[in-house]
Design a protein around this motif. Structure first.
Motif, mmCIF file in Angstrom:
data_model
loop_
_atom_site.group_PDB
_atom_site.id
_atom_site.type_symbol
_atom_site.label_atom_id
_atom_site.label_comp_id
_atom_site.label_asym_id
_atom_site.label_seq_id
_atom_site.Cartn_x
_atom_site.Cartn_y
_atom_site.Cartn_z
ATOM 1 N N GLU A 78 0.819 -1.211 0.000
ATOM 2 C CA GLU A 78 0.000 0.000 0.000
ATOM 3 C C GLU A 78 0.855 1.264 0.000
ATOM 4 O O GLU A 78 0.560 2.203 -0.738
ATOM 5 C CB GLU A 78 -0.955 0.029 1.203
ATOM 6 C CG GLU A 78 -1.821 1.279 1.135
ATOM 7 C CD GLU A 78 -2.948 1.325 2.138
ATOM 8 O OE1 GLU A 78 -2.953 0.538 3.094
ATOM 9 O OE2 GLU A 78 -3.834 2.178 1.937
ATOM 10 N N ASP A 95 -0.896 -5.100 3.034
ATOM 11 C CA ASP A 95 -1.446 -3.924 3.720
ATOM 12 C C ASP A 95 -0.873 -3.964 5.138
ATOM 13 O O ASP A 95 -1.266 -4.804 5.953
ATOM 14 C CB ASP A 95 -2.979 -3.993 3.766
ATOM 15 C CG ASP A 95 -3.578 -2.673 4.256
ATOM 16 O OD1 ASP A 95 -2.833 -1.876 4.839
ATOM 17 O OD2 ASP A 95 -4.792 -2.474 4.064
ATOM 18 N N LEU A 97 -1.170 -1.936 7.600
ATOM 19 C CA LEU A 97 -2.116 -1.521 8.653
ATOM 20 C C LEU A 97 -3.486 -1.355 8.003
ATOM 21 O O LEU A 97 -3.729 -0.376 7.295
ATOM 22 C CB LEU A 97 -1.646 -0.203 9.285
ATOM 23 C CG LEU A 97 -2.633 0.514 10.229
ATOM 24 C CD1 LEU A 97 -3.088 -0.379 11.367
ATOM 25 C CD2 LEU A 97 -1.999 1.796 10.800
ATOM 26 N N ASP A 98 -4.342 -2.328 8.205
ATOM 27 C CA ASP A 98 -5.718 -2.227 7.714
ATOM 28 C C ASP A 98 -6.585 -1.831 8.910
ATOM 29 O O ASP A 98 -6.528 -2.473 9.959
ATOM 30 C CB ASP A 98 -6.171 -3.571 7.126
ATOM 31 C CG ASP A 98 -7.542 -3.447 6.487
ATOM 32 O OD1 ASP A 98 -7.726 -2.551 5.647
ATOM 33 O OD2 ASP A 98 -8.440 -4.232 6.848
ATOM 34 N N THR A 100 -6.805 1.811 9.496
ATOM 35 C CA THR A 100 -6.020 2.994 9.899
ATOM 36 C C THR A 100 -6.844 3.983 10.713
ATOM 37 O O THR A 100 -6.366 4.545 11.692
ATOM 38 C CB THR A 100 -5.498 3.753 8.664
ATOM 39 O OG1 THR A 100 -5.096 2.807 7.701
ATOM 40 C CG2 THR A 100 -4.338 4.657 9.004
#
Ligand code: IPD
Ligand code: CA
Ligand code: CA
Length: 271
Positions: A78, A95, A97-98, A100
């Motif tokens: 990402e 990803d 940090l999904d 955020t």
């Protein structure tokens, strides 16, 4: 799936162990930073820059761990975007940090998501929810697991008993009205609709039988890639809104247990 595949899946193959290692390290780094978030809520600027750094730090950990273990594989991440690899068959989709917005607001519902795309198909996926230490993993043909326990999608077939999750389009998205129409349809016939704010976890929870289904439009490859493998390996169904397998190119997904797919698809069909 035969017994030996189930045993391999429960322990995790060498490939999965590499992914689990990377997700665990990144998740622990996120949790350390999450601990500081509450102090920053009251500052005028808010913790946005801090979160962006936490996100980049987690991505760096994943990038370095995976590169060390499989130096030739490429990446779609990402934050960094595409990193070409020598091996054109294998690409990590990440990803770091999904969820955020949850992280930014001190809500402990977020995850790390790592998938391996092999020869154009989603082959393996790991989703790690670090606050509750839930490691979800799946590899094609080996089953889906949560901390070593085999996962199956839910067996509920009646809509009135079913819980569905979704993502609500936010500022800057054009599809607010179609979404409201979908929501109206689903809420009228189901036990409830949830919006927890991390698409990767929504998919992992379908695989774990916690929701009967999940739908969302406007997603990126890294939001869905690992979750697609998990849901399939847990015996569920994953398609785009047109019942095809073009979830990634269309940025939309309907993921369900075996029995509610048609019903949910009809409810969220945009006229
Ligand atoms: C977001 C989350 C959210 C979904 C958004 C995504 P991020 O990812 O998955 O649930 O509704 O569309 O962008 O930005 O937290 O990585
Ligand atoms: Ca995401
Ligand atoms: Ca993200």
């Amino acid at each position: 799936m035969n017994k030996s595949a189930a045993r391999t899946g429960a322990r995790g193959s060498a490939l999965l162990n590499v992914m689990i290692d990377a997700a665990g390290k990144a998740g622990r780094s996120l949790v350390r930073d999450f601990g500081d978030i509450e102090n920053l809520q009251v500052s005028k600027k808010g913790p946005a820059d801090f979160v962006s750094n936490a996100d980049k730090k987690a991505e760096k950990i994943i990038f370095e761990t995976l590169t060390k273990a499989r130096p030739k594989f490429g990446f779609l991440m990402e934050e960094r975007g595409v990193v070409e690899g020598e091996d054109i068959s294998n690409r990590w989709i990440v990803d770091p940090l999904d969820g955020t917005l949850n992280f930014l607001h001190g809500l402990p519902h977020f995850a790390v998501s790592i998938a391996l795309e092999r020869d154009g198909e989603m082959y393996a996926g790991v989703i790690y929810e670090p606050v509750s230490d839930q490691m979800f993993w799946a590899e094609k043909g080996q089953g889906a697991f949560l901390n070593g326990r085999r996962l199956r999608v839910s067996a509920r077939k009646d809509l009135e008993e079913s819980v569905f999750a979704t993502g609500i389009p936010f500022m800057g998205r054009e599809d607010h009205q179609p979404f409201l129409a979908q929501l109206e349809q689903v809420m009228a016939v189901s036990a409830g609709v949830r919006r927890f704010g991390a698409a990767a976890l929504d998919l992992a929870y379908v695989a774990a039988g916690r929701y009967e289904g999940f739908w969302e439009k406007g997603l990126n490859a890294w939001d869905m890639a690992a979750g697609i493998v998990l849901v399939r390996e847990a015996g569920g169904m994953v398609t785009d809104f047109a019942n095809r397998a073009r979830m990634i190119s269309r940025g939309e997904v309907i993921a369900t247990n075996e029995v509610t797919h048609n019903a949910l698809r009809k409810l969220v069909k945009i006229p």
